[in-house]
Design an enzyme around this catalytic site. Structure first.
Site, short mmCIF file in Angstrom:
data_model
loop_
_atom_site.label_atom_id
_atom_site.label_comp_id
_atom_site.label_asym_id
_atom_site.label_seq_id
_atom_site.Cartn_x
_atom_site.Cartn_y
_atom_site.Cartn_z
N ASP A 173 79.86 72.81 15.95
CA ASP A 173 80.41 72.93 14.60
C ASP A 173 80.43 74.41 14.26
O ASP A 173 79.75 75.22 14.91
CB ASP A 173 79.53 72.14 13.63
N ASP A 175 80.93 76.16 10.50
CA ASP A 175 80.28 76.57 9.25
C ASP A 175 78.87 76.00 9.14
O ASP A 175 78.65 74.81 9.39
CB ASP A 175 81.11 76.13 8.05
#
Length: 437
Positions: A173, A175
Site C-alpha cells: 500500500d 499512503d
C-alpha cells in the site's frame, strides 16, 4: 551443529566432536498456523512463507522460536518508547538528513535513500523487466501440396509472458504505509504520535500542492483525470507508435469544448479511434517522463521548485521521525533479491499516484509497470491482476495499514504485514534481513 538452513551430514560423515548448542536471542520467530484470523504480524495460509533455505529443527536448538509476530520484536523496536539504533528522533534536525544514512548489511549491498540535492531517491537497481514479445509471430513458410511456397500465417498478439522467475511478490500500500501524507492533512498523525498539528497540516498541504502541480503541469492530469486507468499500459493497444518528439499535445483537439467528462465514462474507455489514440499518446508520454526522471526529480521540477521540494522533503522526514527512510530500507532489501519484486497497489488515481511516487523518491523502488491504481476497480481486482501476471507459483506478501488490503489478503490466503507505526517497518526490515520473509 550445522549452520542454520544447511543440509545435514550424510550417515557416512561424522563430526569431529560435539558442538556446543547455539543459543539465539530469546525472541521467537516461527510461523504460526493460519486459523482464519489475522494477527498483528503476518498470517499463514496455503501460500505459506518459508525460508529461502530448508530448515531442520533437529539441527539447532530453536525451541524458543514459539511464535512470529510483530509484537515479538518489542525488545528491539518498542513502538511506545522508540530508540532507533540508526537515528533517534531526539537528535533529528534538518541538517542531520542532508547526508545519506549509513546502512550496511553483511549480505546485502548498501542501499540508501539519497538525500543529495540531485534526487533524494533510493539507490536501487531493480532487475530489468522482461522484454515484450513482438507483435508479429507466425508459423515459418512452408510448401503446400501443390509445391507453391505459402506465406507466413499471421497470429493474434500473444499475451505478455508471466514473470515466472519471480518467487516472491511484495504488494505494498502507499499512503500511511510507505509514505505519510493523508494523515498529515487530517491531523491523525500528529495526534497519534504527539507532533505539532499545525506544522503537520502545513507540510501536508505543501506536499499536496506539489503533487497536483506536477500531475497537472507534466503528467497530463487535466486531460486524464476523468479517464483514469488501472495500469499505465491499459490503453497501449490504441497507440500506433507515432513519433511524439514534435507532437503538440496542446492543439491536438483531445478535449472537446464540453470537457473530457463527456468523452470518457467511468470505465475510462470511451470515444472514437482517433480520440483513443490521443489518449494512448498521453499515457505513453507519462511513461517516458517517469522513466526519464525517476532518478532525477529535481531536473523534472526545475528551479525554484526543486529547492522547495528539497526543503519539504527534509522537514517531512524530521516530522515523521524518518518514516520514509525506514520504508526505503525494506524496499531496498527486497529489490536486492533477484527473485523478489515490489508491487504498488494504491487507491489514489494513477496519475497523482505516479506524482506521489516521484516526489517521495520511490521511482527506482517501483518500475512504472509495477504500479496499479485501485480507484475504480478496488484492490481485490488489482491483486487478481498481479496474481495473473506473476503466476500461482509465486508467494504473495501484502504490506499495508488499511482494512481493504487486509481483507483481500485474508480472502486470497496471502500473508499480511500490518504497518501501524514506524516500529513495524523496522521490524519488517529485520525480518527481511533474517530471510524470514
Amino acid at each position: 551443529m550445522a549452520a542454520y538452513g544447511q543440509t545435514q551430514y550424510s550417515p557416512t560423515l561424522q563430526p569431529a566432536g560435539p558442538y556446543t548448542p547455539y543459543t539465539h536471542h530469546t525472541q521467537g520467530y516461527s510461523m504460526p498456523s493460519y486459523s482464519g484470523g489475522i494477527s498483528s504480524g503476518i498470517f499463514q495460509g496455503t501460500h505459506a512463507i518459508s525460508s529461502s533455505t530448508p530448515f531442520n529443527p533437529t539441527q539447532q536448538e530453536f525451541s524458543a522460536y514459539s511464535s512470529y509476530s510483530q509484537s515479538q520484536y518489542s525488545p528491539y523496536y518498542n513502538s511506545h518508547h522508540y530508540n532507533s539504533p540508526y537515528l533517534t528522533s531526539s537528535n533529528i534536525s534538518p541538517a542531520a538528513i542532508t547526508a545519506p544514512l549509513a546502512y550496511q548489511h553483511p549480505e546485502h549491498p548498501v542501499m540508501l535513500p539519497n538525500h543529495s540535492p540531485e534526487s533524494h531517491t533510493g539507490e536501487y537497481h531493480p532487475p530489468p523487466s522482461p522484454p515484450t514479445p513482438g507483435k508479429e509471430e507466425g508459423v515459418p513458410a512452408r510448401r503446400g501440396s501443390d509445391g507453391k511456397l505459402r506465406g507466413r500465417k499471421r497470429v493474434s498478439d500473444p499475451a505478455p509472458p508471466l514473470d515466472s522467475d519471480i518467487e516472491r511478490v511484495f504488494i505494498w500500500d502507499l499512503d500511511e504505509t510507505i509514505i505519510i501524507f493523508h494523515s498529515l492533512l487530517t491531523g491523525t498523525f500528529s495526534s497519534r504520535f504527539g507532533k505539532d498539528s499545525s506544522k503537520a497540516v502545513s507540510l501536508g498541504l505543501w506536499m499536496e500542492e506539489m503533487i497536483f502541480n506536477l500531475a497537472d503541469s507534466r503528467l497530463f492530469f487535466n486531460d486524464l483525470e476523468e479517464c483514469d486507468q488501472v495500469h499505465i499500459d491499459d490503453v497501449a493497444s490504441d497507440d500506433n507508435g507515432q513519433d511524439l518528439s514534435t507532437y503538440n499535445f496542446g492543439s491536438d483537439g483531445f478535449q472537446s469544448p464540453a470537457g473530457a467528462g463527456s468523452l470518457c465514462l467511468g470505465s475510462g474507455v470511451h470515444g472514437g479511434v482517433d480520440w483513443m489514440r490521443k489518449l494512448a499518446f498521453r499515457y505513453r508520454r507519462v511513461k517516458e517522463i517517469y522513466n526519464t526522471y525517476k532518478n532525477n526529480v529535481g531536473g523534472l521540477l526545475g528551479s525554484p521548485k526543486r529547492e522547495e521540494w528539497l526543503q519539504l522533503r527534509r522537514e517531512m522526514e524530521v516530522l515523521t521521525d524518518l518514516w520514509l527512510t525506514q520504508a526505503l530500507k525494506a524496499l531496498a532489501l527486497i529489490n536486492s533479491r533477484p527473485n523478489c519484486v515490489n508491487v504498488l497497489v494504491t487507491t489514489t488515481q494513477l496519475i497523482p499516484a505516479l506524482s506521489k511516487v516521484l516526489l517521495y523518491g520511490l521511482g527506482s523502488a517501483f518500475p512504472i509497470e509495477n504500479i496499479y491504481s485501485a480507484t475504480k476497480t478496488g484492490k481485490e481486482s488489482c491483486f487478481e491482476r498481479v496474481s495473473q501476471r506473476f503466476g500461482r507459483r509465486a508467494v504473495y506478501v501484502v504490506i499495508g495499514d488499511g482494512a481493504e488490503e487486509e481483507s483481500v489478503a485474508k480472502k486470497k490466503n496471502m500473508p499480511f504485514w500490518r504497518v501501524s507505526c514506524r516500529a513495524d517497518l523496522e521490524a519488517l526490515s529485520h525480518a527481511l534481513e533474517l530471510d524470514y520473509l
